[in-house]
Design a protein around this motif. Structure first.
Motif, PDB file in Angstrom:
ATOM      1  N   VAL A  69      12.131   0.435   6.202  1.00 15.67           N
ATOM      2  CA  VAL A  69      12.209   1.878   5.984  1.00 15.67           C
ATOM      3  C   VAL A  69      13.055   2.168   4.753  1.00 15.67           C
ATOM      4  O   VAL A  69      14.140   1.596   4.593  1.00 15.67           O
ATOM      5  CB  VAL A  69      12.801   2.611   7.215  1.00 15.67           C
ATOM      6  CG1 VAL A  69      13.183   4.044   6.881  1.00 15.67           C
ATOM      7  CG2 VAL A  69      11.814   2.590   8.372  1.00 15.67           C
ATOM      8  N   ASP A  70      12.539   3.046   3.897  1.00 20.81           N
ATOM      9  CA  ASP A  70      13.309   3.590   2.783  1.00 20.81           C
ATOM     10  C   ASP A  70      14.070   4.800   3.305  1.00 20.81           C
ATOM     11  O   ASP A  70      13.478   5.823   3.652  1.00 20.81           O
ATOM     12  CB  ASP A  70      12.346   4.004   1.661  1.00 20.81           C
ATOM     13  CG  ASP A  70      13.051   4.545   0.421  1.00 20.81           C
ATOM     14  OD1 ASP A  70      14.230   4.933   0.524  1.00 20.81           O
ATOM     15  OD2 ASP A  70      12.410   4.607  -0.642  1.00 20.81           O
ATOM     16  N   ARG A  71      15.389   4.686   3.378  1.00 13.11           N
ATOM     17  CA  ARG A  71      16.188   5.761   3.965  1.00 13.11           C
ATOM     18  C   ARG A  71      16.075   7.059   3.173  1.00 13.11           C
ATOM     19  O   ARG A  71      16.321   8.147   3.706  1.00 13.11           O
ATOM     20  CB  ARG A  71      17.660   5.354   4.076  1.00 13.11           C
ATOM     21  CG  ARG A  71      18.375   5.186   2.752  1.00 13.11           C
ATOM     22  CD  ARG A  71      19.864   4.926   2.952  1.00 13.11           C
ATOM     23  NE  ARG A  71      20.544   6.081   3.478  1.00 13.11           N
ATOM     24  CZ  ARG A  71      21.226   6.947   2.746  1.00 13.11           C
ATOM     25  NH1 ARG A  71      21.313   6.796   1.433  1.00 13.11           N
ATOM     26  NH2 ARG A  71      21.820   7.981   3.314  1.00 13.11           N
ATOM     27  N   ARG A  98       0.816  -1.223   0.000  1.00  8.20           N
ATOM     28  CA  ARG A  98       0.000   0.000   0.000  1.00  8.20           C
ATOM     29  C   ARG A  98       0.847   1.269   0.000  1.00  8.20           C
ATOM     30  O   ARG A  98       0.310   2.369   0.073  1.00  8.20           O
ATOM     31  CB  ARG A  98      -0.933   0.004   1.217  1.00  8.20           C
ATOM     32  CG  ARG A  98      -1.916  -1.163   1.234  1.00  8.20           C
ATOM     33  CD  ARG A  98      -2.984  -0.983   2.293  1.00  8.20           C
ATOM     34  NE  ARG A  98      -2.461  -1.071   3.649  1.00  8.20           N
ATOM     35  CZ  ARG A  98      -2.377  -2.203   4.346  1.00  8.20           C
ATOM     36  NH1 ARG A  98      -2.768  -3.351   3.812  1.00  8.20           N
ATOM     37  NH2 ARG A  98      -1.901  -2.205   5.583  1.00  8.20           N
ATOM     38  N   THR A  99       2.171   1.123  -0.050  1.00  9.42           N
ATOM     39  CA  THR A  99       3.051   2.290  -0.030  1.00  9.42           C
ATOM     40  C   THR A  99       3.389   2.725  -1.456  1.00  9.42           C
ATOM     41  O   THR A  99       3.050   2.044  -2.417  1.00  9.42           O
ATOM     42  CB  THR A  99       4.355   1.965   0.719  1.00  9.42           C
ATOM     43  OG1 THR A  99       5.099   0.982  -0.026  1.00  9.42           O
ATOM     44  CG2 THR A  99       4.059   1.428   2.120  1.00  9.42           C
ATOM     45  N   THR A 100       4.054   3.860  -1.564  1.00 18.41           N
ATOM     46  CA  THR A 100       4.472   4.357  -2.884  1.00 18.41           C
ATOM     47  C   THR A 100       5.972   4.276  -3.099  1.00 18.41           C
ATOM     48  O   THR A 100       6.441   4.499  -4.210  1.00 18.41           O
ATOM     49  CB  THR A 100       4.029   5.824  -3.070  1.00 18.41           C
ATOM     50  OG1 THR A 100       4.614   6.632  -2.035  1.00 18.41           O
ATOM     51  CG2 THR A 100       2.515   5.956  -3.015  1.00 18.41           C
ATOM     52  N   ARG A 153       1.975  12.144  -7.539  1.00 17.80           N
ATOM     53  CA  ARG A 153       1.212  12.100  -6.285  1.00 17.80           C
ATOM     54  C   ARG A 153       2.159  12.365  -5.119  1.00 17.80           C
ATOM     55  O   ARG A 153       3.210  11.737  -5.014  1.00 17.80           O
ATOM     56  CB  ARG A 153       0.533  10.739  -6.106  1.00 17.80           C
ATOM     57  CG  ARG A 153      -0.561  10.469  -7.129  1.00 17.80           C
ATOM     58  CD  ARG A 153      -1.313   9.179  -6.817  1.00 17.80           C
ATOM     59  NE  ARG A 153      -0.450   8.014  -6.914  1.00 17.80           N
ATOM     60  CZ  ARG A 153      -0.262   7.135  -5.931  1.00 17.80           C
ATOM     61  NH1 ARG A 153      -0.838   7.310  -4.759  1.00 17.80           N
ATOM     62  NH2 ARG A 153       0.520   6.096  -6.121  1.00 17.80           N
ATOM     63  N   PRO A 154       1.766  13.274  -4.213  1.00 18.04           N
ATOM     64  CA  PRO A 154       2.662  13.589  -3.093  1.00 18.04           C
ATOM     65  C   PRO A 154       2.763  12.445  -2.113  1.00 18.04           C
ATOM     66  O   PRO A 154       1.794  11.703  -1.880  1.00 18.04           O
ATOM     67  CB  PRO A 154       1.999  14.810  -2.450  1.00 18.04           C
ATOM     68  CG  PRO A 154       0.558  14.709  -2.838  1.00 18.04           C
ATOM     69  CD  PRO A 154       0.539  14.082  -4.194  1.00 18.04           C
TER      70      PRO A 154
END
Length: 679
Positions: A78-80, A6-8, A463-464
């Motif tokens: 986590v995406d750093r 569900r993340t981008t 998309r932000p």
């Protein structure tokens, strides 16, 4: 799919089909750890990280290991690049505890977010003195169940140590660097300079973009031939080495060796934006044709490979891609064997190209392949252009590296500044147009409506994202907007830069000391509020903000912004002479402060060739951090242009420092002389 679906974030999406029951970072994950009374496994990486892919394939795709992990931990990914604040806080803890760090970063936390065990990559089986990932999981789980008091003691000690650091950089009460201290920093860089191979230090070797910018400004300010020699030597070595893509343009992240031969092949937006500006400024300083050529090819790479359909710039190209065996290998897209050159070019041209690009039978990389280098320019430019074209066509048939197509505000700000200046200085309007399109995207998608004017860090597909901008986002975006103002004369960019910098003053600055924090005062609370003035792969948010504040103050006359810049630069006095490689951008900004910076106002009709000639002379000036405002007399609200009449009815240039101006001139030669003078 797990919750990451569900993340981008492209990096998180790479893990969305893992059997690991990943959670994104947030309160929900911590609450789940509290509910189940289990520790949190925090795994931090980014999409183009080679060893992140390796660990994912070896461990996170293993169903048996995933089952154990899901049962005994709450796994958080986590995406750093999306959450540099989370990355910075736990990296500081990892480095303090182990003396080293890197990605993937593996940290075990209490449900309250306190770290108690650390690592980076863990293999699937024990090797080279490292335990297997399964052994680490079993040991941490046992400690949590059987020695909870010990875990609590360790985590409390780590958090107390981090919190007790406070302003470890001693910015409070410091003054900005003096000319003598800047000279001392340049001398210190000279001691670390690699005379034979360019750059600083040994392997691995990273492009020293910020240090090179400082040396260029130091040369301009003092005439130091040694400073220019270090820049020229480093830029030539990088341009001719394997770290530079000799076919498609652009630079890889770093070289694994000291000779710039074999790169770590990922290509990052920030590296290429920073290096584009370095090569452009070197051309401006010495007229180097090599520097001009590399600047243009790097700009072309940005547009061809990283530009998104929305007009922004993607974050990175992966290091890995599928090789002939169908499996992913680092550098598979870029490396060549002599036989592959012959296949693409024919026997005669293939052999000649192998000699030109230093491709050998033994290979310089892996499995007999070589990374293309260009030790010398060919003597036949037409033949070389044909060879590059044919090799590019052949390479285009290979599986391409994946692209991380999220747009990061800070890195797009760096690209905007570099492309705007390239378009103006090299008279290539397509690059200025690309800079304007990227800036428009940041305004439309990343910038929230006034009066707050807050910045979001990322977007994807227009998309932000949900993550708040950090200090580097505000500072680098403001820097990009200021560059756009200087080359277009559109004062809306100056206004927008002011909105961002007002937020820096209100939300990121310590009023008592002038120190800067990486996160806003109303940002999510972590175990420590991150704060670091030193350069890493990019200028620190701290020193980038100082540079943007100083430039804005020079254009507007704002004492508030100039004072904030001067206070922020106090840390450079402490670190510059001792560790110049790690605060290069701060030193570059300090050179601008010592020089003024020069404030150049050009007034005249927009369609007058005399105005254009004065404007171009100003753009070509090497005075450190010089700012430029161009407009018609009385037709602007920009303070630097206010009350600047024409002289004898001709387009006129004023050169000032802190709004104290020398006599105006109408001749470009006279303007060039004034910009070279140290009055």
């Amino acid at each position: 799919m797990n919750r990451l679906g569900r993340t981008t974030s492209p990096y998180l999406l790479q893990h969305a089909s893992n059997p690991v029951d990943w959670w994104p970072w947030g309160r929900e994950a911590m609450a789940e750890a509290v509910r189940r009374d289990v520790p949190v496994l925090l795994s931090i990486g980014y999409s183009s990280c080679h060893w992140c892919h390796v660990m994912a394939h070896e461990s996170f795709e293993d169903a048996g290991l995933a089952g154990y992990l899901n049962e005994r931990f709450v796994p958080v990914k986590v995406d750093r690049e999306e959450r540099p604040d989370v990355d910075a806080v736990y990296m500081e803890a990892v480095q303090a505890a182990t003396g080293q760090g890197g990605w993937p970063m593996t940290v075990f936390l209490t449900p309250g977010g306190e770290p108690f065990y650390f690592g980076t990559y863990f293999p699937p089986q024990p090797r080279h003195g490292m335990p297997s990932f399964r052994q680490v999981l079993e040991g941490v789980s046992a400690a949590w169940r059987e020695r909870r008091d010990e875990v609590a003691e360790v985590s409390a000690r780590i958090v107390a140590d981090l919190a007790g650091r406070g302003d470890v950089y001693g910015a409070a009460g410091q003054r900005p660097p003096t000319e003598a201290e800047l000279h001392e920093a340049a001398v210190a860089l000279g001691r670390e300079y690699d005379d034979k191979r360019g750059g600083f230090g040994g392997a691995p070797k990273f492009p020293p973009s910020m240090a090179l910018e400082f040396l260029l400004r130091h040369h301009a300010a003092t005439g130091s031939a040694e400073a220019l020699r270090m820049v020229e030597g480093s830029c030539a070595a990088m341009a001719r080495g394997g770290i530079h893509d000799q076919l498609g343009g652009g630079f890889a992240r770093y070289a694994v060796d000291a000779e710039w031969v074999v790169p770590h092949f990922e290509k990052m937006l920030y590296d290429n934006a920073l290096l584009l500006r370095v090569y452009l400024h070197l051309w401006r300083a010495d007229g180097s044709e090599l520097a001009r050529r590399v600047a243009l090819s790097t700009a072309a790479f940005l547009l061809a490979e990283l530009r998104t359909p929305e007009g922004g710039f993607a974050s990175a190209l992966d290091a890995d891609s599928a090789g002939p065996d169908g499996h992913n290998h680092e550098g598979a897209f870029y490396a060549w064997t002599p036989a592959q050159l012959v296949e693409a070019l024919g026997p005669q041209d293939g052999a000649r190209a192998a000699a030109l690009f230093a491709v050998t039978a033994a290979g310089t990389f892996e499995a007999g392949a070589s990374v293309l280098q260009l030790p010398e320019d060919p003597d036949d430019a037409e033949w070389f252009a044909s060879v590059r074209s044919r090799l590019l066509a052949a390479r285009a048939g290979r599986p391409r590296p994946a692209r991380d197509d999220k747009v990061v505000a800070a890195w797009n700000g760096l690209a905007i500044a570099a492309l705007a200046e390239t378009g103006a200085l090299l008279e290539r309007p397509e690059y200025l147009e690309a800079a304007l399109a990227a800036a428009d995207l940041l305004v439309a998608v990343h910038l929230t409506p006034e009066p707050e004017g807050r910045l979001l860090r990322t977007s994807r597909d227009g998309r932000p994202g949900a993550n708040a901008g950090v200090l580097e986002d505000y500072a680098d975006t403001a820097e990009g907007f200021l560059a756009l103002y200087s080359v277009t004369g559109d004062d809306s960019w100056l206004t927008l830069a002011g909105v961002l910098l007002d937020t820096v003053l209100a939300r990121f600055t310590d009023e008592e000391s002038g120190a800067l924090y990486d996160t806003a005062s109303d940002a999510e609370r972590l175990i420590r509020r991150p704060q670091d003035p030193t350069d890493n792969a990019v200028p620190s948010g701290w020193t980038a903000a100082a540079g943007a504040l100083l430039g804005y103050a020079a254009l507007t006359g704002s004492e508030r912004h100039r004072t904030a810049a001067e206070r922020a630069l106090g840390v450079v006095s402490a670190l510059g002479p001792r560790a110049p490689r790690f605060i290069g951008w701060g030193l570059a900004v300090a050179e601008a402060l010592v020089d003024g910076p020069r404030e150049i106002a050009v007034v005249g009709p927009a369609d007058d060739p005399g105005t254009a000639a004065l404007r171009r002379t100003a753009l070509l000036a090497t005075a450190p951090g010089a700012v430029l405002a161009v407009g018609e007399p009385g037709a602007t609200t920009v303070p630097l242009l206010a009350d600047r009449p024409l002289r004898d009815g001709l387009p006129t240039a004023y050169v000032c420092r802190r709004f104290s101006c020398d006599a105006p001139v109408t001749n470009p030669v006279a303007l060039a002389e004034k910009l070279a003078a140290t009055f």
